[in-house]
Every structure is written in C-alpha cells, then in structure tokens.
Motif scaffolding. Structure first.
Motif, PDB file in Angstrom:
ATOM      1  N   LEU B  44      -1.230   6.520 -13.412  1.00 13.80           N
ATOM      2  CA  LEU B  44      -1.688   7.763 -14.025  1.00 13.80           C
ATOM      3  C   LEU B  44      -2.292   8.666 -12.945  1.00 13.80           C
ATOM      4  O   LEU B  44      -2.038   9.882 -12.906  1.00 13.80           O
ATOM      5  CB  LEU B  44      -2.738   7.447 -15.102  1.00 13.80           C
ATOM      6  CG  LEU B  44      -3.149   8.604 -15.991  1.00 13.80           C
ATOM      7  CD1 LEU B  44      -1.997   9.061 -16.857  1.00 13.80           C
ATOM      8  CD2 LEU B  44      -4.339   8.211 -16.868  1.00 13.80           C
ATOM      9  N   GLY B  45      -3.058   8.059 -12.049  1.00  9.65           N
ATOM     10  CA  GLY B  45      -3.643   8.804 -10.944  1.00  9.65           C
ATOM     11  C   GLY B  45      -2.575   9.429 -10.064  1.00  9.65           C
ATOM     12  O   GLY B  45      -2.639  10.606  -9.704  1.00  9.65           O
ATOM     13  N   MET B  46      -1.539   8.628  -9.736  1.00 10.99           N
ATOM     14  CA  MET B  46      -0.439   9.109  -8.896  1.00 10.99           C
ATOM     15  C   MET B  46       0.271  10.288  -9.546  1.00 10.99           C
ATOM     16  O   MET B  46       0.522  11.311  -8.912  1.00 10.99           O
ATOM     17  CB  MET B  46       0.593   7.988  -8.685  1.00 10.99           C
ATOM     18  CG  MET B  46       0.165   6.909  -7.738  1.00 10.99           C
ATOM     19  SD  MET B  46      -0.429   7.604  -6.215  1.00 10.99           S
ATOM     20  CE  MET B  46      -2.079   6.994  -6.202  1.00 10.99           C
ATOM     21  N   ILE B  47       0.590  10.123 -10.837  1.00 16.23           N
ATOM     22  CA  ILE B  47       1.322  11.171 -11.556  1.00 16.23           C
ATOM     23  C   ILE B  47       0.519  12.467 -11.548  1.00 16.23           C
ATOM     24  O   ILE B  47       1.058  13.551 -11.323  1.00 16.23           O
ATOM     25  CB  ILE B  47       1.614  10.712 -13.005  1.00 16.23           C
ATOM     26  CG1 ILE B  47       2.709   9.646 -13.000  1.00 16.23           C
ATOM     27  CG2 ILE B  47       2.038  11.895 -13.879  1.00 16.23           C
ATOM     28  CD1 ILE B  47       2.921   8.977 -14.334  1.00 16.23           C
ATOM     29  N   THR B  48      -0.785  12.336 -11.747  1.00 17.36           N
ATOM     30  CA  THR B  48      -1.632  13.523 -11.771  1.00 17.36           C
ATOM     31  C   THR B  48      -1.659  14.197 -10.398  1.00 17.36           C
ATOM     32  O   THR B  48      -1.556  15.419 -10.283  1.00 17.36           O
ATOM     33  CB  THR B  48      -3.062  13.143 -12.208  1.00 17.36           C
ATOM     34  OG1 THR B  48      -2.973  12.253 -13.317  1.00 17.36           O
ATOM     35  CG2 THR B  48      -3.847  14.360 -12.626  1.00 17.36           C
ATOM     36  N   PHE B  49      -1.753  13.386  -9.350  1.00 16.62           N
ATOM     37  CA  PHE B  49      -1.756  13.943  -8.000  1.00 16.62           C
ATOM     38  C   PHE B  49      -0.431  14.624  -7.663  1.00 16.62           C
ATOM     39  O   PHE B  49      -0.387  15.685  -7.038  1.00 16.62           O
ATOM     40  CB  PHE B  49      -2.045  12.844  -6.965  1.00 16.62           C
ATOM     41  CG  PHE B  49      -3.438  12.930  -6.420  1.00 16.62           C
ATOM     42  CD1 PHE B  49      -3.850  14.071  -5.735  1.00 16.62           C
ATOM     43  CD2 PHE B  49      -4.346  11.911  -6.610  1.00 16.62           C
ATOM     44  CE1 PHE B  49      -5.141  14.167  -5.237  1.00 16.62           C
ATOM     45  CE2 PHE B  49      -5.642  12.002  -6.123  1.00 16.62           C
ATOM     46  CZ  PHE B  49      -6.030  13.136  -5.440  1.00 16.62           C
ATOM     47  N   ILE B  50       0.661  14.000  -8.090  1.00 15.83           N
ATOM     48  CA  ILE B  50       1.982  14.584  -7.828  1.00 15.83           C
ATOM     49  C   ILE B  50       2.093  15.935  -8.542  1.00 15.83           C
ATOM     50  O   ILE B  50       2.569  16.919  -7.975  1.00 15.83           O
ATOM     51  CB  ILE B  50       3.112  13.624  -8.276  1.00 15.83           C
ATOM     52  CG1 ILE B  50       3.138  12.402  -7.362  1.00 15.83           C
ATOM     53  CG2 ILE B  50       4.468  14.328  -8.235  1.00 15.83           C
ATOM     54  CD1 ILE B  50       4.035  11.284  -7.850  1.00 15.83           C
ATOM     55  N   GLY B  51       1.609  15.983  -9.786  1.00  9.82           N
ATOM     56  CA  GLY B  51       1.622  17.237 -10.537  1.00  9.82           C
ATOM     57  C   GLY B  51       0.854  18.322  -9.806  1.00  9.82           C
ATOM     58  O   GLY B  51       1.312  19.465  -9.679  1.00  9.82           O
ATOM     59  N   LEU B  52      -0.294  17.937  -9.272  1.00  6.61           N
ATOM     60  CA  LEU B  52      -1.132  18.868  -8.514  1.00  6.61           C
ATOM     61  C   LEU B  52      -0.390  19.365  -7.263  1.00  6.61           C
ATOM     62  O   LEU B  52      -0.313  20.571  -6.997  1.00  6.61           O
ATOM     63  CB  LEU B  52      -2.427  18.147  -8.116  1.00  6.61           C
ATOM     64  CG  LEU B  52      -3.492  18.967  -7.399  1.00  6.61           C
ATOM     65  CD1 LEU B  52      -4.102  19.956  -8.371  1.00  6.61           C
ATOM     66  CD2 LEU B  52      -4.579  18.044  -6.845  1.00  6.61           C
ATOM     67  N   LEU B  54       2.819  19.386  -6.635  1.00  6.58           N
ATOM     68  CA  LEU B  54       4.004  20.192  -6.944  1.00  6.58           C
ATOM     69  C   LEU B  54       3.630  21.587  -7.430  1.00  6.58           C
ATOM     70  O   LEU B  54       4.388  22.539  -7.255  1.00  6.58           O
ATOM     71  CB  LEU B  54       4.884  19.491  -7.991  1.00  6.58           C
ATOM     72  CG  LEU B  54       5.599  18.234  -7.529  1.00  6.58           C
ATOM     73  CD1 LEU B  54       6.501  17.698  -8.631  1.00  6.58           C
ATOM     74  CD2 LEU B  54       6.416  18.486  -6.271  1.00  6.58           C
TER      75      LEU B  54
END
Lengths: 178, 159
Positions: B44-52, B54
């Motif tokens: 979940l942390g990774m996905i959030t960081f990737i969203g940020l 991108l």
C-alpha cells in the motif's frame, strides 16, 4: 504501535500527497486517481498468487521442489524459473514473497535470481502490448538483450555473494512469514 | 485475460485440494492470508508513493527530459528517473506508449523502461527486509548498469 510502524511508508506517502494537494490541486487529484487504479489492479492480481503460494506450501513436498528447482536441477530448474517469472503478473516487489516461499522450499539461489529477472523483464502477457505500442523491433530487441542480461546478472550475483552470505539470505527467508 | 487464467488456476487447484483434504486446504488458505497480511502494508505504501511520483513526473515532463534529441544525457536521465521506483509492466508499457507520443526517444525510453521495471530506490527498504543489504544493492546497481547496455543496443537496432 506495531500497526503504526507497519504502515509508516503509507503514512509518509499520504502526508506528502496532502502537501501536494496544498501546492497543486490537480496534481493531488492525479496522484489519488493513479493510486486508486493501481490499488484495484493489485487487489485483482494478488489473491490468486497468494492462494497458489499457500497451496504450494502445503501440498508440494520440499523434495519435489528441490528435485525440479534445487541444487542439481540443472537447466530444467532454470527454465522452470524463467517460465514462472515470465508468466506471472505484478510488479517486481510481488516476486519478493514468492522468492521467499521458493527459498523455503529449497529452490537454488541462481534459480531464484532467474525468477526475479524474468519477473521484471520478460512478461509474456505484456509482449503483445509492447509490440503494438513501441513496435515489434523494439520488443524483440529488448527481449533478445534482456534474456542474456538476466543470465549475466544471475552469474555475477552468485559469484559476488559469498556462500555464507547466500546461506544467511536463506536463513532470513525461513523467518519471514511471506 | 491473464487474471482469468490465474484465478481459474487458483480456483481449480483450491477445489481439488478441498476434495482431497479439508484441513490441509484450510491450512493453505491461512498461510495465504498470512503472507498477504505481511506484505499488504508495504505494498500500500509503495502504491501510494508511485502515485505521488507519477503525479509529479507527468508524461510531458518526462518526454522533455528523454526526448529523441537528448542523446546519452537523456539516456542517463531516463535511467535515473526510472530508478525512483519499481512499476509493474502493465503500468510501465502504457506509460511508455504515451511518452513515445510525446516525443521521447526510443533509446532513452529503453533505459527508462529497464530501470522502471528493475531498479527501485523507494522499494529498496522492502527488498533489504527480504534479502538483506548486499543483495538489494548489488541487484539494483547491476540492473541500473545493464539498462545502458539495453539502451545502447536498442538505440543501434531500432533508434
């Protein structure tokens, strides 16, 4: 406190997104929509992977795994690792728990590296998409270059990491719940 | 399509397992849930960081950095930007297609794509947790270096 620590990366990222909203609203919304779509994608991808891992853990005897993918499995083990890595979906960090489960079952270190390499670069389901969007030449060239690179990386890493360091990684895997 | 295959496989094997041995099946599902629970917070942390990442690095911005005329400088920048985080191929390739439309060069794109799928600085803590420091550093550095070889050959053949 333990839960808090577990979610620390998410919390930091969420705070940063909050800051992003303050600076630029559009960017903030864009971040949220990207997170939404990738979460959906992940929630779709993960259940079968973990169910299959769970079934493997219970049903496949360690000896069988060792025979096909462990020390002395030779080229068959390498090919199997390559196929599993290329066929599965998900970003590279999904392969980490898969690799841990395989290590626990006695899969050889070089095969673990081939699995990780294939998982990151030779995604069979994506090849068609790659060739339509970037061109057949691009896709074929990338594949032709990356397959040897996976093997070279595997070779270099097994040479640089000492036996006791590899043993330590396997010891660590045993303690993981993944 | 791939999801259908994975789900069918999981369901069929699960049913088979259930008919053969109920307790073992229960045990395997418990294990599945435990592994999932173990990795979920980090993911979940990774996905959030990737969203940020991108959102900040828009396709227009990246295309400018790794444009067709940017040469080896663009290759290096592409590799560096791609190294920020690991992105699944199903996100990376559609993104590459958009970048190409926006004027990114194929050689630069190859470096970017390689590190995007293989090198992740933000995912390093997770990788270190699973495999230890030396392994994680070694794998990421090697993948970074080899992305230049991929870029070079694709530049020669396709670009």
């Amino acid at each position: 406190m333990k839960t808090f620590k577990k979610y620390i990366i998410f919390i930091i990222a969420a705070i940063l997104i909050g800051v992003l909203f303050l600076i630029n609203k559009d960017m903030g919304f864009k971040a949220v929509s990207t997170i939404k779509s990738s979460s959906k994608e992940m929630i779709l991808i993960l259940p079968p992977i973990f169910i299959l891992l769970g079934l493997m853990d219970v049903w496949v005897p360690r000896d069988t795994m060792v025979k096909f993918m462990g020390e002395g499995s030779g080229i068959i083990g390498g090919i199997l690792s390559f196929i599993i890595g290329s066929a599965a979906a998900g970003p590279l960090y999904v392969v980490f728990p898969v690799a841990i489960a395989f290590m626990k079952k006695g899969v050889k270190f070089s095969n673990i590296l081939i699995l990780i390499g294939a998982w990151s670069t030779t995604k069979i389901p994506m090849l068609l998409f790659e060739s339509t969007s970037l061109g057949l030449n691009f896709m074929l060239t990338r594949l032709a270059v990356n397959i040897p690179i996976i093997l070279i990386m595997t070779f270099v890493m097994t040479k640089i990491l000492k036996d006791d360091e590899i043993a330590a990684i396997y010891e660590g895997a045993k303690e993981q719940e993944g | 399509m791939q999801n259908i295959i994975m789900y069918s496989l999981a369901v069929i094997l699960l049913a088979l397992s259930f008919f053969k041995d109920k307790t073992k099946t229960k045990q395997s599902l418990k294990k599945a849930w435990k592994s999932f629970e173990n990795i979920f917070p980090q993911m979940l942390g990774m996905i959030t960081f990737i969203g940020l990442a991108l959102a900040i690095l828009s396709p227009e911005t990246i295309s400018k950095i790794i444009g067709g005329a940017s040469g080896w400088f663009g290759v290096v920048l592409g590799a560096v930007v791609g190294s920020v985080t690991l992105i699944p191929a199903f996100v990376a390739f559609p993104m590459a297609a958009i970048l190409l439309e926006n004027g990114a060069g194929k050689m630069q794109l190859a470096a970017f794509l390689s590190t995007l799928t293989m090198v992740g600085v933000l995912t390093m803590p997770m990788e270190i947790k699973f495999f230890g420091k030396k392994f994680a550093f070694l794998r990421n550095i090697l993948a970074f270096v080899f992305s230049f070889l991929t870029a070079f050959i694709i530049g020669k053949v396709v670009g």
